[in-house]
Design an enzyme around this catalytic site. Sequence first.
Site, mmCIF file in Angstrom:
data_model
loop_
_atom_site.group_PDB
_atom_site.id
_atom_site.type_symbol
_atom_site.label_atom_id
_atom_site.label_comp_id
_atom_site.label_asym_id
_atom_site.label_seq_id
_atom_site.Cartn_x
_atom_site.Cartn_y
_atom_site.Cartn_z
ATOM 1 C CE1 TYR A 1 30.080 0.962 2.489
ATOM 2 C CE2 TYR A 1 30.568 3.088 3.489
ATOM 3 C CZ TYR A 1 30.928 2.047 2.657
ATOM 4 O OH TYR A 1 32.126 2.089 1.988
ATOM 5 N N GLY B 1 38.156 -1.352 -7.260
ATOM 6 C CA GLY B 1 38.577 -2.729 -7.480
ATOM 7 C C GLY B 1 39.217 -2.921 -8.837
#
Length: 258
Positions: free
Chosen positions: A148, A17
């Site tokens: 996940y 990110g």
Amino acid sequence: MNAGKKAVVTGGTHGMGLAIVEALLAEGVEVVLTGRNEDNLAQARARLAGRQAHVVRSDAAVTADIDVLGTLVEQRLGRVDALFVNHGTAEFQTLDAATEESFDRQFAINTKGAFFTVQRLVPLVADGGSIVFTTVANDVVFPGLSAYSGSKEALRAIAQVLAAELLPRRIRVNSVAPGFIETPTMGVAGLTEQERAEFLAEGERSTPLRRNGTVDEVAKAALFLAFDATFTTGVELPVDGGWGQGLGAPAPAAEAAA
């Protein structure tokens, strides 16, 4: 080329990110970025000080935080040209050890949080803008990451549906799917240094290109989908060195150890 544009990056304080944020800033894009870890937030504020970056604490698992984020984005940016839904968490738990709390937490952040982030922010995305999700190269299974993987596969399906729903506004919706990418946490919460080293070694062994990817490579792919792939929507772009495409057998153990 993208100077003057505006973007939001969730989960933008570290790893992939942060690389997306820095790539955007380098192109003159003003960015609102979020995180929830106080140390990461402080480091991001220091690192990005003096640039067109607004660092915001926001927990994607908390709908009230998402609503506050939407208000802040509207006040700081007004319109948004690109939304990068990058936040996520992963926890190793094999079937026998899996807990309801861990399962719920991963889906709350990775799937539910992502969906409602888009719901809140999409009115601010300009017609003809773009949304880029970060999913995962899931074509090859990894034991211990069932919750996940399931949460990210659900996110991939959501992205494809939203691509269809947002066609009238010409908002393109795509996903970038990283494989083994070298980051401080390797994308998994609570790794020890030894486990991280083993993760890196496994990436080098099993990735057909025989190396782990970099966060900058993921960022380039994400920005390509956001700004340059103007006739592309509803796709998932693997950034995995061929890991999910079956391009070659893993390196023998002896070769990996050499």
